[in-house]
Design a protein around this motif. Structure first.
Motif, PDB file in Angstrom:
ATOM      1  N   GLU A   1       0.890  -0.798  -0.137  1.00 53.96           N
ATOM      2  CA  GLU A   1       0.153  -0.131   0.003  1.00 53.96           C
ATOM      3  C   GLU A   1       0.705   1.110   0.130  1.00 53.96           C
ATOM      4  N   MET A   2       0.890   2.073  -1.282  1.00 59.51           N
ATOM      5  CA  MET A   2       1.360   3.052  -1.476  1.00 59.51           C
ATOM      6  C   MET A   2       1.024   4.148  -0.881  1.00 59.51           C
ATOM      7  N   THR A   3       1.979   4.862   0.426  1.00 58.69           N
ATOM      8  CA  THR A   3       1.100   6.176   1.449  1.00 58.69           C
ATOM      9  C   THR A   3       1.782   7.212   1.224  1.00 58.69           C
ATOM     10  N   PRO A   4       1.490   8.759   0.987  1.00 60.58           N
ATOM     11  CA  PRO A   4       2.427   9.678   1.546  1.00 60.58           C
ATOM     12  C   PRO A   4       3.677   9.177   2.628  1.00 60.58           C
ATOM     13  N   GLU A   5       3.799   8.728   3.839  1.00 63.93           N
ATOM     14  CA  GLU A   5       4.243   8.188   4.241  1.00 63.93           C
ATOM     15  C   GLU A   5       4.929   7.327   3.814  1.00 63.93           C
ATOM     16  N   ALA A   6       4.770   6.151   2.636  1.00 61.64           N
ATOM     17  CA  ALA A   6       5.475   4.855   3.293  1.00 61.64           C
ATOM     18  C   ALA A   6       6.940   5.884   1.685  1.00 61.64           C
ATOM     19  N   ALA A   7       5.655   7.174   0.564  1.00 68.33           N
ATOM     20  CA  ALA A   7       6.435   7.542  -0.501  1.00 68.33           C
ATOM     21  C   ALA A   7       7.639   8.232  -0.192  1.00 68.33           C
ATOM     22  N   GLU A   8       7.440   8.332   1.004  1.00 73.00           N
ATOM     23  CA  GLU A   8       9.143   9.559   1.357  1.00 73.00           C
ATOM     24  C   GLU A   8       9.789   9.247   2.509  1.00 73.00           C
ATOM     25  N   GLN A   9       9.437   7.438   2.858  1.00 76.66           N
ATOM     26  CA  GLN A   9      10.110   6.835   3.414  1.00 76.66           C
ATOM     27  C   GLN A   9      11.335   6.069   2.293  1.00 76.66           C
ATOM     28  N   ILE A  10      10.205   5.691   1.087  1.00 74.79           N
ATOM     29  CA  ILE A  10      11.198   5.027   0.370  1.00 74.79           C
ATOM     30  C   ILE A  10      11.769   6.389  -0.670  1.00 74.79           C
ATOM     31  N   ALA A  11      11.727   6.946  -1.128  1.00 73.58           N
ATOM     32  CA  ALA A  11      11.956   8.456  -1.564  1.00 73.58           C
ATOM     33  C   ALA A  11      13.144   8.821  -0.798  1.00 73.58           C
ATOM     34  N   GLY A  12      13.607   8.739   0.459  1.00 74.93           N
ATOM     35  CA  GLY A  12      14.588   9.044   1.378  1.00 74.93           C
ATOM     36  C   GLY A  12      15.565   8.442   2.135  1.00 74.93           C
ATOM     37  N   GLY A  13      15.224   7.332   1.400  1.00 74.95           N
ATOM     38  CA  GLY A  13      15.838   6.086   2.053  1.00 74.95           C
ATOM     39  C   GLY A  13      17.019   5.089   1.013  1.00 74.95           C
ATOM     40  N   PRO A  14      17.463   4.448   1.351  1.00 74.47           N
ATOM     41  CA  PRO A  14      18.606   3.873   0.830  1.00 74.47           C
ATOM     42  C   PRO A  14      18.368   2.959  -0.561  1.00 74.47           C
ATOM     43  N   VAL A  15      17.140   2.776  -0.945  1.00 75.13           N
ATOM     44  CA  VAL A  15      17.041   2.050  -2.499  1.00 75.13           C
ATOM     45  C   VAL A  15      17.099   3.432  -3.799  1.00 75.13           C
ATOM     46  N   PRO A  16      16.527   4.105  -3.488  1.00 79.38           N
ATOM     47  CA  PRO A  16      17.111   5.518  -4.898  1.00 79.38           C
ATOM     48  C   PRO A  16      18.556   5.059  -4.663  1.00 79.38           C
ATOM     49  N   ARG A  17      19.814   4.621  -3.778  1.00 83.11           N
ATOM     50  CA  ARG A  17      20.534   4.798  -4.244  1.00 83.11           C
ATOM     51  C   ARG A  17      21.512   3.109  -4.842  1.00 83.11           C
ATOM     52  N   GLU A  18      20.552   2.513  -3.811  1.00 81.14           N
ATOM     53  CA  GLU A  18      21.174   0.647  -4.892  1.00 81.14           C
ATOM     54  C   GLU A  18      20.311   0.596  -6.451  1.00 81.14           C
ATOM     55  N   VAL A  19      18.956   1.154  -6.062  1.00 83.54           N
ATOM     56  CA  VAL A  19      18.434   1.380  -7.664  1.00 83.54           C
ATOM     57  C   VAL A  19      19.767   1.579  -8.601  1.00 83.54           C
ATOM     58  N   GLN A  20      20.469   2.666  -8.084  1.00 82.46           N
ATOM     59  CA  GLN A  20      21.419   3.510  -9.049  1.00 82.46           C
ATOM     60  C   GLN A  20      23.225   2.599  -8.988  1.00 82.46           C
ATOM     61  N   ALA A  21      22.634   2.239  -8.228  1.00 82.14           N
ATOM     62  CA  ALA A  21      24.328   1.242  -8.344  1.00 82.14           C
ATOM     63  C   ALA A  21      24.067  -0.239  -9.232  1.00 82.14           C
ATOM     64  N   PHE A  22      22.704  -0.331  -9.096  1.00 79.52           N
ATOM     65  CA  PHE A  22      22.620  -2.045  -9.445  1.00 79.52           C
ATOM     66  C   PHE A  22      22.260  -1.244 -10.951  1.00 79.52           C
ATOM     67  N   LEU A  23      21.783  -0.301 -11.137  1.00 83.95           N
ATOM     68  CA  LEU A  23      21.992  -0.031 -12.872  1.00 83.95           C
ATOM     69  C   LEU A  23      23.150   0.637 -13.488  1.00 83.95           C
ATOM     70  N   ARG A  24      24.404   0.781 -12.518  1.00 85.76           N
ATOM     71  CA  ARG A  24      25.389   0.687 -12.934  1.00 85.76           C
ATOM     72  C   ARG A  24      26.198  -0.260 -12.728  1.00 85.76           C
ATOM     73  N   SER A  25      26.120  -1.045 -12.397  1.00 88.38           N
ATOM     74  CA  SER A  25      26.684  -2.216 -12.801  1.00 88.38           C
ATOM     75  C   SER A  25      25.762  -3.129 -13.642  1.00 88.38           C
ATOM     76  N   LEU A  26      25.131  -2.502 -14.449  1.00 84.21           N
ATOM     77  CA  LEU A  26      24.777  -3.179 -15.521  1.00 84.21           C
ATOM     78  C   LEU A  26      25.079  -2.975 -17.025  1.00 84.21           C
ATOM     79  N   ALA A  27      26.246  -1.997 -16.696  1.00 90.06           N
ATOM     80  CA  ALA A  27      26.582  -1.409 -18.183  1.00 90.06           C
ATOM     81  C   ALA A  27      27.732  -1.919 -18.922  1.00 90.06           C
ATOM     82  N   HIS A  28      27.846  -3.233 -18.094  1.00 88.40           N
ATOM     83  CA  HIS A  28      28.114  -4.816 -19.017  1.00 88.40           C
ATOM     84  C   HIS A  28      27.835  -5.313 -20.386  1.00 88.40           C
TER      85      HIS A  28
END
Length: 166
Positions: A137-164
């Motif tokens: 369930e997406m809520t304003p609080e969940a959106a804030e927690q996800i966007a402000g947490g470690p997941v965005p950096r983890e996604v960026q790192a994962f995407l960079r790891s796919l460069a090969h």
């Protein structure tokens, strides 16, 4: 498998959040300066009065902008309500919109990455990241927690790891 939110903008189901929340700088893409948080002068309720001629009126930036579904999802997360009917909702809706724009952008990038020949480990990590961006369930609080947490950096790192793959 996780059900992704709609990642295509549906302006008819939105509350003109981009027309309020985003800043415009006068130049090639915008005919005026407009600070974030103030409604565009071309906005009448939820409708743009120059929508059919955005580029001709000097608003190419609006014509090409795509919130990737974050606008309508913000309205949904706020129970279908609009800041235009309840002005105190403006700040919370803009905050949720900001967080969901990031989440939807990351989901779009992850969906693009699915077209790559991912190995089993990469597929598992892809699944984990999508799950982390799509709570039950997406809520304003969940959106804030996800966007402000470690997941965005983890996604960026994962995407960079796919460069090969490219």
């Amino acid at each position: 498998m996780t059900q992704l939110p709609d990642l295509a903008a549906d302006c008819d189901a939105c509350a003109a959040l981009c027309c309020v929340g985003l800043a415009f700088d006068e130049g090639d893409d915008f005919a005026i300066d407009k600070p974030a948080g103030l409604p565009c002068p071309n906005l009448k309720r939820h409708d743009c009065t120059i929508y059919d001629n955005l580029e001709g009126e000097g608003f190419r930036g609006c014509a090409v902008y795509d919130c990737e579904g974050a606008g309508q999802r913000t309205v949904e997360v706020h129970g279908g309500k609009s800041w235009q009917d309840e002005l105190p909702l403006l700040a919370p809706m803009l905050e949720t919109f900001r967080h969901l724009r990031l989440i939807h952008q990351l989901l779009g990038l992850l969906e693009t990455a699915r077209a790559l020949p991912l190995d089993e480990e990469e597929e598992e990590r892809h699944f984990e990241l999508v799950e982390a961006l799509c709570p039950e369930e997406m809520t304003p609080e969940a959106a804030e927690q996800i966007a402000g947490g470690p997941v965005p950096r983890e996604v960026q790192a994962f995407l960079r790891s796919l460069a090969h793959h490219v």
